[in-house]
Design a protein around this motif. Sequence first.
Motif, mmCIF file in Angstrom:
data_model
loop_
_atom_site.group_PDB
_atom_site.id
_atom_site.type_symbol
_atom_site.label_atom_id
_atom_site.label_comp_id
_atom_site.label_asym_id
_atom_site.label_seq_id
_atom_site.Cartn_x
_atom_site.Cartn_y
_atom_site.Cartn_z
ATOM 1 N N GLY A 36 0.800 -1.222 0.000
ATOM 2 C CA GLY A 36 0.000 0.000 0.000
ATOM 3 C C GLY A 36 0.828 1.266 0.000
ATOM 4 N N PHE A 37 2.149 1.138 0.215
ATOM 5 C CA PHE A 37 3.041 2.290 0.167
ATOM 6 C C PHE A 37 3.676 2.344 -1.209
ATOM 7 C CE2 PHE A 37 7.005 4.590 0.569
ATOM 8 C CZ PHE A 37 6.629 5.683 1.317
ATOM 9 N N PRO A 38 3.779 3.504 -1.807
ATOM 10 C CA PRO A 38 3.304 4.801 -1.322
ATOM 11 C C PRO A 38 1.810 4.964 -1.580
ATOM 12 C CG PRO A 38 4.378 5.077 -3.449
ATOM 13 C CD PRO A 38 4.518 3.620 -3.071
ATOM 14 N N THR A 39 1.155 5.648 -0.657
ATOM 15 C CA THR A 39 -0.256 5.968 -0.848
ATOM 16 C C THR A 39 -0.376 7.069 -1.900
ATOM 17 O OG1 THR A 39 -0.270 7.720 0.805
ATOM 18 C CG2 THR A 39 -0.709 5.465 1.597
ATOM 19 N N GLU A 40 -1.582 7.360 -2.294
ATOM 20 C CA GLU A 40 -1.824 8.458 -3.235
ATOM 21 C C GLU A 40 -1.265 9.768 -2.676
ATOM 22 O OE1 GLU A 40 -5.792 10.674 -4.798
ATOM 23 O OE2 GLU A 40 -5.782 8.487 -5.004
ATOM 24 N N GLY A 41 -1.438 9.985 -1.370
ATOM 25 C CA GLY A 41 -0.895 11.181 -0.727
ATOM 26 C C GLY A 41 0.624 11.211 -0.767
ATOM 27 N N ASP A 42 1.273 10.051 -0.546
ATOM 28 C CA ASP A 42 2.732 9.981 -0.604
ATOM 29 C C ASP A 42 3.244 10.309 -2.008
ATOM 30 O OD1 ASP A 42 3.210 9.111 2.111
ATOM 31 O OD2 ASP A 42 2.521 7.118 1.500
ATOM 32 N N VAL A 43 2.547 9.825 -3.022
ATOM 33 C CA VAL A 43 2.933 10.108 -4.407
ATOM 34 C C VAL A 43 2.828 11.600 -4.677
ATOM 35 C CG1 VAL A 43 2.285 9.759 -6.833
ATOM 36 C CG2 VAL A 43 2.377 7.799 -5.255
ATOM 37 N N SER A 44 1.745 12.209 -4.215
ATOM 38 C CA SER A 44 1.559 13.647 -4.387
ATOM 39 C C SER A 44 2.668 14.435 -3.686
ATOM 40 C CB SER A 44 0.185 14.052 -3.854
ATOM 41 O OG SER A 44 -0.014 15.429 -3.961
ATOM 42 N N VAL A 45 3.008 14.039 -2.461
ATOM 43 C CA VAL A 45 4.081 14.702 -1.715
ATOM 44 C C VAL A 45 5.407 14.552 -2.457
ATOM 45 C CG1 VAL A 45 5.482 14.532 0.389
ATOM 46 C CG2 VAL A 45 2.986 14.587 0.545
ATOM 47 N N ALA A 46 5.686 13.345 -2.959
ATOM 48 C CA ALA A 46 6.938 13.106 -3.680
ATOM 49 C C ALA A 46 7.028 13.986 -4.926
ATOM 50 C CB ALA A 46 7.044 11.629 -4.060
ATOM 51 N N LYS A 47 5.942 14.127 -5.645
ATOM 52 C CA LYS A 47 5.949 14.962 -6.854
ATOM 53 C C LYS A 47 6.167 16.436 -6.504
ATOM 54 C CE LYS A 47 3.208 11.893 -9.738
ATOM 55 N NZ LYS A 47 1.919 11.637 -10.416
ATOM 56 N N ARG A 48 5.510 16.918 -5.455
ATOM 57 C CA ARG A 48 5.723 18.313 -5.026
ATOM 58 C C ARG A 48 7.159 18.528 -4.553
ATOM 59 N NH1 ARG A 48 0.705 17.658 -2.531
ATOM 60 N NH2 ARG A 48 1.680 17.633 -0.480
ATOM 61 N N PHE A 49 7.713 17.547 -3.846
ATOM 62 C CA PHE A 49 9.094 17.622 -3.384
ATOM 63 C C PHE A 49 10.042 17.725 -4.584
ATOM 64 C CE2 PHE A 49 13.017 15.210 -2.408
ATOM 65 C CZ PHE A 49 13.552 16.020 -1.427
ATOM 66 N N LEU A 50 9.821 16.899 -5.601
ATOM 67 C CA LEU A 50 10.675 16.934 -6.790
ATOM 68 C C LEU A 50 10.566 18.278 -7.503
ATOM 69 C CD1 LEU A 50 10.044 13.324 -8.103
ATOM 70 C CD2 LEU A 50 12.188 14.226 -7.134
ATOM 71 N N GLU A 51 9.356 18.824 -7.602
ATOM 72 C CA GLU A 51 9.177 20.146 -8.210
ATOM 73 C C GLU A 51 9.916 21.213 -7.412
ATOM 74 O OE1 GLU A 51 4.928 20.617 -8.336
ATOM 75 O OE2 GLU A 51 4.697 19.119 -9.927
ATOM 76 N N HIS A 52 9.819 21.138 -6.086
ATOM 77 C CA HIS A 52 10.498 22.110 -5.226
ATOM 78 C C HIS A 52 12.012 22.006 -5.397
ATOM 79 C CE1 HIS A 52 12.074 23.996 -1.591
ATOM 80 N NE2 HIS A 52 10.949 24.689 -1.562
ATOM 81 N N CYS A 53 12.524 20.785 -5.401
ATOM 82 C CA CYS A 53 13.973 20.582 -5.559
ATOM 83 C C CYS A 53 14.454 21.138 -6.897
ATOM 84 C CB CYS A 53 14.323 19.104 -5.451
ATOM 85 S SG CYS A 53 14.234 18.452 -3.777
ATOM 86 N N ALA A 54 13.681 20.922 -7.952
ATOM 87 C CA ALA A 54 14.072 21.422 -9.277
ATOM 88 C C ALA A 54 14.049 22.945 -9.327
ATOM 89 C CB ALA A 54 13.152 20.838 -10.347
#
Length: 164
Positions: A36-54
């Motif tokens: 069940g990991f990553p949840t939909e919320g975890d995926v969303s957080v990961a994508k925002r994190f990647l955008e922030h890092c870029a």
Amino acid sequence: MGDLMTERLALHPISVDEAEQMAAGRPDADARWEPGFPTEGDVSVAKRFLEHCAATGDPQPFGPYVIRRRSDHRAIGGMGFHGPPDEHGSVTIGYGLVPSAQGKGYASEALRALLPFARDQGVTSVKGDADHDNTAPQHVVTAAGMRQVGEDERVKYYAISWSR
């Protein structure tokens, strides 16, 4: 930056590589994910994190963390900051756990580690919220020492503050 350790958990700051795996839903050979990991919320957080890092670089220590059980090193959810402190020294937090890890006190335990860490980083207040009908996160934040500071027709707002 190292992991934040509790009795049962390790809060691991997410790296770009880990966020890419989470966003794609595909772990590398070394990753240990609870079903069940990553949840939909975890995926969303990961994508925002990647955008922030870029855009502006790694936000750590004010970014997301993977919650891992120390007993088996499996990722069971995430917790973290929505960004660095604002001009008043305030941050907002969020979390999520896979269903099999819910109801075991993991979220409260993780938050009890994250709050003093935030204070040690110069944060003056931590905020969070929960929908009226979603009582589990309300219990999590109050168990960690946060107090309800307001509400609207949909959401209850919680905070904890420290003086500098």
